[in-house]
Design a protein around this motif. Structure first.
Motif, PDB file in Angstrom:
ATOM      1  N   ILE A 177     -16.019 -14.194 -16.122  1.00 51.22           N
ATOM      2  CA  ILE A 177     -16.762 -13.440 -16.830  1.00 51.22           C
ATOM      3  C   ILE A 177     -15.780 -12.416 -17.832  1.00 51.22           C
ATOM      4  O   ILE A 177     -15.409 -11.696 -17.271  1.00 51.22           O
ATOM      5  CB  ILE A 177     -17.254 -12.570 -16.036  1.00 51.22           C
ATOM      6  CG1 ILE A 177     -18.605 -13.916 -15.879  1.00 51.22           C
ATOM      7  CG2 ILE A 177     -18.303 -12.105 -17.037  1.00 51.22           C
ATOM      8  CD1 ILE A 177     -19.678 -12.884 -14.566  1.00 51.22           C
ATOM      9  N   ILE A 178     -15.670 -12.555 -18.728  1.00 49.12           N
ATOM     10  CA  ILE A 178     -14.974 -11.480 -20.275  1.00 49.12           C
ATOM     11  C   ILE A 178     -15.975 -10.335 -20.680  1.00 49.12           C
ATOM     12  O   ILE A 178     -17.039 -10.948 -21.460  1.00 49.12           O
ATOM     13  CB  ILE A 178     -14.519 -12.187 -21.103  1.00 49.12           C
ATOM     14  CG1 ILE A 178     -13.205 -13.197 -19.853  1.00 49.12           C
ATOM     15  CG2 ILE A 178     -13.616 -10.779 -21.971  1.00 49.12           C
ATOM     16  CD1 ILE A 178     -12.097 -13.809 -21.786  1.00 49.12           C
ATOM     17  N   HIS A 179     -15.579  -9.149 -20.245  1.00 47.73           N
ATOM     18  CA  HIS A 179     -16.618  -7.711 -20.791  1.00 47.73           C
ATOM     19  C   HIS A 179     -15.937  -7.774 -22.155  1.00 47.73           C
ATOM     20  O   HIS A 179     -14.802  -7.260 -22.256  1.00 47.73           O
ATOM     21  CB  HIS A 179     -17.057  -6.586 -19.991  1.00 47.73           C
ATOM     22  CG  HIS A 179     -17.320  -6.772 -18.109  1.00 47.73           C
ATOM     23  ND1 HIS A 179     -18.616  -6.624 -17.894  1.00 47.73           N
ATOM     24  CD2 HIS A 179     -16.594  -8.576 -17.869  1.00 47.73           C
ATOM     25  CE1 HIS A 179     -18.582  -7.342 -16.836  1.00 47.73           C
ATOM     26  NE2 HIS A 179     -17.809  -8.308 -16.597  1.00 47.73           N
ATOM     27  N   CYS A 180     -16.464  -8.260 -22.959  1.00 48.41           N
ATOM     28  CA  CYS A 180     -16.039  -7.784 -24.462  1.00 48.41           C
ATOM     29  C   CYS A 180     -17.707  -6.453 -24.912  1.00 48.41           C
ATOM     30  O   CYS A 180     -18.383  -6.429 -25.659  1.00 48.41           O
ATOM     31  CB  CYS A 180     -15.954  -8.332 -25.906  1.00 48.41           C
ATOM     32  SG  CYS A 180     -15.295 -10.106 -24.860  1.00 48.41           S
ATOM     33  N   THR A 181     -17.152  -5.127 -23.761  1.00 48.10           N
ATOM     34  CA  THR A 181     -18.123  -3.848 -23.779  1.00 48.10           C
ATOM     35  C   THR A 181     -17.809  -3.082 -24.598  1.00 48.10           C
ATOM     36  O   THR A 181     -18.234  -1.789 -23.902  1.00 48.10           O
ATOM     37  CB  THR A 181     -18.859  -4.251 -22.751  1.00 48.10           C
ATOM     38  OG1 THR A 181     -18.007  -4.547 -21.453  1.00 48.10           O
ATOM     39  CG2 THR A 181     -19.780  -5.653 -22.237  1.00 48.10           C
ATOM     40  N   GLY A 182     -16.486  -3.039 -25.078  1.00 49.72           N
ATOM     41  CA  GLY A 182     -15.963  -1.235 -25.453  1.00 49.72           C
ATOM     42  C   GLY A 182     -15.428  -0.751 -24.494  1.00 49.72           C
ATOM     43  O   GLY A 182     -15.310  -1.032 -23.627  1.00 49.72           O
ATOM     44  N   TYR A 183     -15.442   0.866 -25.027  1.00 52.35           N
ATOM     45  CA  TYR A 183     -14.780   1.960 -24.143  1.00 52.35           C
ATOM     46  C   TYR A 183     -15.457   2.808 -23.653  1.00 52.35           C
ATOM     47  O   TYR A 183     -16.677   3.124 -24.773  1.00 52.35           O
ATOM     48  CB  TYR A 183     -13.386   1.907 -25.002  1.00 52.35           C
ATOM     49  CG  TYR A 183     -12.846   0.853 -24.853  1.00 52.35           C
ATOM     50  CD1 TYR A 183     -11.435   0.165 -24.017  1.00 52.35           C
ATOM     51  CD2 TYR A 183     -13.188  -0.629 -25.915  1.00 52.35           C
ATOM     52  CE1 TYR A 183     -10.878  -0.842 -24.217  1.00 52.35           C
ATOM     53  CE2 TYR A 183     -12.389  -1.638 -26.000  1.00 52.35           C
ATOM     54  CZ  TYR A 183     -11.391  -1.198 -25.237  1.00 52.35           C
ATOM     55  OH  TYR A 183     -10.428  -3.108 -25.195  1.00 52.35           O
ATOM     56  N   LYS A 184     -15.138   3.670 -23.230  1.00 53.17           N
ATOM     57  CA  LYS A 184     -15.335   4.906 -22.775  1.00 53.17           C
ATOM     58  C   LYS A 184     -14.450   6.342 -22.859  1.00 53.17           C
ATOM     59  O   LYS A 184     -13.068   6.063 -22.988  1.00 53.17           O
ATOM     60  CB  LYS A 184     -15.943   5.030 -20.754  1.00 53.17           C
ATOM     61  CG  LYS A 184     -16.747   3.841 -20.987  1.00 53.17           C
ATOM     62  CD  LYS A 184     -16.346   4.819 -19.000  1.00 53.17           C
ATOM     63  CE  LYS A 184     -17.299   3.338 -18.326  1.00 53.17           C
ATOM     64  NZ  LYS A 184     -17.345   3.824 -16.732  1.00 53.17           N
ATOM     65  N   TYR A 185     -15.107   6.968 -23.515  1.00 56.71           N
ATOM     66  CA  TYR A 185     -14.175   8.617 -23.972  1.00 56.71           C
ATOM     67  C   TYR A 185     -13.459   8.784 -22.535  1.00 56.71           C
ATOM     68  O   TYR A 185     -14.390   8.788 -21.313  1.00 56.71           O
ATOM     69  CB  TYR A 185     -14.966   9.620 -24.658  1.00 56.71           C
ATOM     70  CG  TYR A 185     -15.276   8.932 -25.314  1.00 56.71           C
ATOM     71  CD1 TYR A 185     -15.000   9.282 -27.104  1.00 56.71           C
ATOM     72  CD2 TYR A 185     -16.682   8.252 -26.545  1.00 56.71           C
ATOM     73  CE1 TYR A 185     -15.024   8.684 -27.884  1.00 56.71           C
ATOM     74  CE2 TYR A 185     -16.974   7.673 -27.474  1.00 56.71           C
ATOM     75  CZ  TYR A 185     -16.455   8.462 -28.433  1.00 56.71           C
ATOM     76  OH  TYR A 185     -16.153   8.210 -29.784  1.00 56.71           O
TER      77      TYR A 185
END
Length: 439
Positions: free
Chosen positions: A276-284
């Motif tokens: 499973i690859i999480h292509c779910t962005g980033y957090k500040y």
């Protein structure tokens, strides 16, 4: 001549370089702190990946870069140009309108050298603390460290009148959450740690997300993988047509992951997957910032923040450049950097602290009434023209006609029209000429 201050800039990526250039133009004394050994920030490719592929271990050694080896810009070079420094094609470089990451890095490197910014940068210096130590004199301390050996560091402290944070927002992964995520036996990773496709040969892979990284990774691994399954939040929004791939399928989001390796989707389908690859962005993420709780990150809202740049009670001595996403970010960052520099020199004035605080609360209230989630606070998807025009007005710059037409929203429309191969078939020059010749 305006006021001159000693200013620290955290990061030597696009935002940091633009900020250093604008501060230098205003006569300020600048030190840029950069963890890496070169300029470029997220555009500096690093083949290394983190020890925790999901990026959840707080003790992991963070790899700043999120670039995969084949990455190309999803905006054309014309939209990545600066006002007085165009991103032109150069001999021996990548001539494509949507260039690879190496060409973007070369552009930023040339920019830094042409404006004499290299001498301002302390390379190999990781900032570990930015703290307001005197509220009356607005004195900030920046503590940085350099690696002496594999296991030892040397730290130092330096005082500044102002600090501009430009460290980017693509190094702390945001991970999808679903039942069974902690007990599922397969490999889970974030796209932050994806570099090349070879490891996925003959694997059944699930990609979570529907943004540029998910699309690029699907295209790259599908010739090698046994199956690729795309889990998306909004099935009607298609940046890639999976039916064009013999071994790819699209699903709704993951319902749960089971201990036997199976993954159940909300549409009822079940896949026995390997990865499973999480292509779910980033957090500040600002672990180094000590602001006595004034600046916080809540559900990816960095606040309170006046016009995405100044915390009202700390302005102008603390500022952020490059918080915004879903925008033609190079243009936004350049205007923000110029605004910060001129505010510090006193040639452009900020409203009172009270007025800025009211503006912030009004913005949050408008978002809530419109049903916009807090996590989208710094997204300019629908407000880009308004925001860029506002910044230009503060700087007494006449907004360019192209700014109203060439936005991230217009590029999304173009991508949906031309499909996943938009970089190679969209005639951007012709599109821009049409905009220029219109009334």
């Amino acid at each position: 001549m305006g006021k001159i201050y000693k200013v620290a800039v955290v990061g030597a990526g696009t935002a940091g370089l633009l900020t250093a250039r604008e501060l230098q133009r205003e006569g300020h004394h600048i030190t840029v702190f950069e963890k890496a050994g070169k300029v470029g920030g997220i555009w500096l490719y690093n083949p290394r990946v983190e020890s925790d592929p999901l990026g959840l271990d707080p003790n992991r050694e963070i790899v700043h870069s999120s670039l995969y080896k084949s990455l190309r810009a999803n905006l054309p070079r014309q939209a990545m140009s600066f006002l007085d420094y165009p991103f032109v094609k150069k001999e021996g470089g990548d001539p494509r309108t949507f260039p690879g990451h190496e060409e973007v890095l070369r552009f930023l490197d040339d920019f830094a050298r042409d404006f004499g910014l290299m001498k301002l940068i302390q390379f190999g210096h990781e900032v570990i603390r930015v703290e307001l130590v005197d509220e009356l004199t607005h004195e900030w301390v920046v503590e940085s460290r350099i690696r002496k050996t594999e296991s030892t560091w040397e730290s130092k402290e330096e005082s500044f009148k102002a600090v501009v944070i430009c460290n980017g927002n693509e190094s702390e992964p945001n991970v999808a959450d679903f039942p069974g995520i902690d007990t599922w036996p397969g490999l889970q990773m974030h796209s932050h740690n994806y570099r090349t496709p070879e490891a996925f040969e003959n694997k059944i892979v699930i990609l979570i997300g529907n943004g540029p990284s998910a699309v690029d990774i699907l295209k790259e691994i599908s010739p090698l993988a046994k199956q690729v399954h795309l889990a998306v939040r909004t099935p009607s929004f298609q940046m890639i047509r999976v039916e064009n791939y013999a071994n790819a399928w699209q699903h709704s989001m993951i319902e749960c992951a089971l201990k036997d390796g199976k993954v159940v989707f909300q549409d009822g389908s079940i896949v026995d997957a390997d990865v499973i690859i999480h292509c779910t962005g980033y957090k500040y993420h600002y672990p180094f910032l000590k602001s006595n709780g004034i600046v916080t990150v809540d559900d990816n809202r960095v606040g309170p923040m006046y016009k995405h740049v100044f915390p009202p009670s700390l302005a102008p001595w603390l500022s952020f450049v490059g918080l915004n996403n879903r925008a033609v970010v190079f243009r936004v960052m350049e205007l923000q950097a110029r605004w910060v520099a001129k505010v510090l020199s006193g040639t452009v004035e900020l409203p009172s602290e009270e007025a800025m605080a009211v503006s912030v609360e009004e913005h949050y209230s408008e978002m809530e009434k419109a049903g916009v989630p807090k996590r989208h606070t710094h997204s300019l998807m629908m407000e880009e023209v308004e925001y860029v025009t506002w910044l230009a007005t503060q700087l007494n710059i006449k907004p360019l006609k192209m700014w109203k037409e060439i936005t991230v929203f217009s590029f999304v429309e173009g991508i949906l029209h031309y499909g996943e191969n938009f970089r190679d078939i969209w005639d951007i020059d012709k599109w821009i000429q049409k905009i220029d010749s219109s009334d």
